[in-house]
Design a protein around this motif. Structure first.
Motif, PDB file in Angstrom:
ATOM      1  N   ARG A   1     -13.128  -4.899   6.952  1.00  0.00           N
ATOM      2  CA  ARG A   1     -14.048  -3.857   6.386  1.00  0.00           C
ATOM      3  C   ARG A   1     -15.206  -4.192   7.593  1.00  0.00           C
ATOM      4  O   ARG A   1     -15.960  -3.038   8.013  1.00  0.00           O
TER       5      ARG A   1
ATOM      6  N   GLU B   1     -13.052  -8.548   3.950  1.00  0.00           N
ATOM      7  CA  GLU B   1     -14.067  -8.399   4.714  1.00  0.00           C
ATOM      8  C   GLU B   1     -13.954  -8.159   6.330  1.00  0.00           C
ATOM      9  O   GLU B   1     -14.835  -7.756   6.988  1.00  0.00           O
TER      10      GLU B   1
ATOM     11  N   ARG C   1      -0.989  -2.653  -8.159  1.00  0.00           N
ATOM     12  CA  ARG C   1      -0.871  -1.176  -8.139  1.00  0.00           C
ATOM     13  C   ARG C   1       0.261  -0.549  -7.239  1.00  0.00           C
ATOM     14  O   ARG C   1       0.840   0.268  -7.685  1.00  0.00           O
TER      15      ARG C   1
ATOM     16  N   THR D   1      -6.160  -0.433  -1.925  1.00  0.00           N
ATOM     17  CA  THR D   1      -5.385  -0.366  -3.494  1.00  0.00           C
ATOM     18  C   THR D   1      -5.036  -2.036  -3.621  1.00  0.00           C
ATOM     19  O   THR D   1      -4.907  -2.679  -2.519  1.00  0.00           O
ATOM     20  N   SER D   2      -4.596  -2.265  -4.790  1.00  0.00           N
ATOM     21  CA  SER D   2      -4.153  -3.591  -5.090  1.00  0.00           C
ATOM     22  C   SER D   2      -2.827  -3.591  -4.753  1.00  0.00           C
ATOM     23  O   SER D   2      -2.084  -2.609  -4.875  1.00  0.00           O
TER      24      SER D   2
ATOM     25  N   GLU E   1     -10.237  -7.096  -6.837  1.00  0.00           N
ATOM     26  CA  GLU E   1     -10.327  -5.606  -6.917  1.00  0.00           C
ATOM     27  C   GLU E   1     -10.274  -5.075  -5.430  1.00  0.00           C
ATOM     28  O   GLU E   1     -10.766  -5.635  -4.303  1.00  0.00           O
ATOM     29  N   ALA E   2      -9.822  -3.795  -5.327  1.00  0.00           N
ATOM     30  CA  ALA E   2      -9.672  -2.903  -4.074  1.00  0.00           C
ATOM     31  C   ALA E   2     -10.579  -1.953  -4.241  1.00  0.00           C
ATOM     32  O   ALA E   2     -10.472  -0.866  -5.162  1.00  0.00           O
ATOM     33  N   THR E   3     -11.838  -2.124  -3.731  1.00  0.00           N
ATOM     34  CA  THR E   3     -12.887  -1.055  -4.030  1.00  0.00           C
ATOM     35  C   THR E   3     -13.265  -0.183  -3.036  1.00  0.00           C
ATOM     36  O   THR E   3     -13.828   0.585  -3.093  1.00  0.00           O
ATOM     37  N   ASP E   4     -12.953  -0.422  -1.599  1.00  0.00           N
ATOM     38  CA  ASP E   4     -13.073   0.373  -0.547  1.00  0.00           C
ATOM     39  C   ASP E   4     -12.149   1.602  -0.406  1.00  0.00           C
ATOM     40  O   ASP E   4     -11.111   1.439  -1.031  1.00  0.00           O
ATOM     41  N   ALA E   5     -12.653   2.428   0.242  1.00  0.00           N
ATOM     42  CA  ALA E   5     -11.900   3.773   0.403  1.00  0.00           C
ATOM     43  C   ALA E   5     -10.580   3.556   1.232  1.00  0.00           C
ATOM     44  O   ALA E   5     -10.551   2.646   2.148  1.00  0.00           O
TER      45      ALA E   5
ATOM     46  N   ALA F   1     -11.082 -11.118  -1.176  1.00  0.00           N
ATOM     47  CA  ALA F   1     -12.061 -10.303  -0.662  1.00  0.00           C
ATOM     48  C   ALA F   1     -12.426 -10.832   0.766  1.00  0.00           C
ATOM     49  O   ALA F   1     -12.767 -10.094   1.532  1.00  0.00           O
TER      50      ALA F   1
END
Length: 298
Positions: A122, A119, A151, A147-148, A140-144, A115
């Motif tokens: 981001r 950032e 995955r 991906t992890s 976790e990969a939460t931004d648009a 993360a």
């Protein structure tokens, strides 16, 4: 010694001819875990298939923003399999420095360790229009568009043996003159400059180093300098794959003394300043040692 046109030719040669030999070792908790050449090859192909599914292909550039770990090497080799070029970035870089390199090299994807590194991407996402995908190793990969790594690897493996085999066969047609990596300067005298290195450049450097170090497949090394530094990449990736020795992924500079005891490497590449620091620390410790112990050291 066998001659190879690219690093990937050497890599898959080891995966096929020495499948059960240990290629990488990483520390998980208190234990070191082995990754064989066959396992290494399978993971590289799976990640390559995952990147291909995202649209990464020949001529693209992808960045790596992470400390030394197996995923750094796997992602690098996977991108090379697709004809893409990789752009290593020091994990200690400030967000503005990261933004400049990602934008200047027009990277379409970036691997970030966690993360904290995510950032940095981001914070300047609007200034990197070519960037489409962020792959996160830990967390976790939460931004648009994110991906992890897990995955990505799983989705690539799920594409099936025919896709993976096609990617491996495609390595045979790679042009040794094609771009493999862009290594950026520190930028102390102005904006960082990107040095474009071909597959042939990498192999020439590896061959030269092997001729000096006389490394062989039974050797092992400890990777602890940043892989974004070309010296570490030479010994921790290029020379290791060139001859097929084992690389132990170190836990960082503070853990070097302990990791040396645990892994007992036969090859260790280090910059002069660190050798001087280690020597000074030893000399300092000897001030309180017995005369006999000091004499043995001298």
């Amino acid at each position: 010694m066998t001659s190879f046109p690219t690093l990937l030719h050497a890599f898959f040669h080891h995966a096929q001819t020495r499948p059960d030999r240990v290629a990488l070792r990483s520390k998980q908790g208190a234990a070191w875990r082995d990754l064989s050449w066959a396992g290494y090859g399978a993971r590289v192909l799976a990640v390559a298939a995952g990147l291909q599914e995202l649209g990464v292909g020949a001529g693209d550039r992808v960045a790596i923003l992470s400390t030394n770990r197996a995923e750094w090497l796997i992602f690098d080799l996977a991108a090379l399999c697709l004809g893409a070029g990789t752009v290593p970035i020091y994990p200690s870089s400030l967000s503005a420095q990261v933004q400049y390199i990602v934008e200047h090299s027009e990277c379409v994807a970036v691997l970030v360790e966690d993360a904290e590194q995510a950032e940095k991407i981001r914070a300047h996402r609007a200034e990197t229009p070519a960037l489409r995908h962020v792959i996160v190793v830990d967390g976790e990969a939460t931004d648009a568009g994110a991906t992890s790594f897990a995955r990505l690897e799983e989705s690539g493996a799920a594409r099936g043996a025919s896709v993976l085999s096609a990617i491996e066969r495609g390595v045979l047609s790679l042009d040794p003159r094609g771009l493999a990596t862009i290594v950026y300067t520190s930028g102390t005298t102005g904006p960082p400059k990107g040095a474009m290195l071909s597959h042939r450049n990498l192999m020439a450097m590896g061959d030269s180093l092997v001729s000096v170090v006389s490394a062989g497949p039974d050797d092992s090394s400890l990777s602890f300098l940043p892989l974004s530094h070309i010296a570490e990449r030479l010994q921790g990736e290029i020379m290791a794959i060139r001859v097929g020795y084992t690389v132990n992924m170190g836990e960082g500079l503070p853990a070097v003394p302990q990791n040396l005891v645990e892994t007992e490497p036969t090859i260790l590449v280090c910059v002069p300043r660190l050798w001087e620091k280690y020597y000074a620390r030893i000399r300092s410790g000897l001030r309180d040692a017995s005369p006999l112990r000091s004499k043995i050291f001298d």
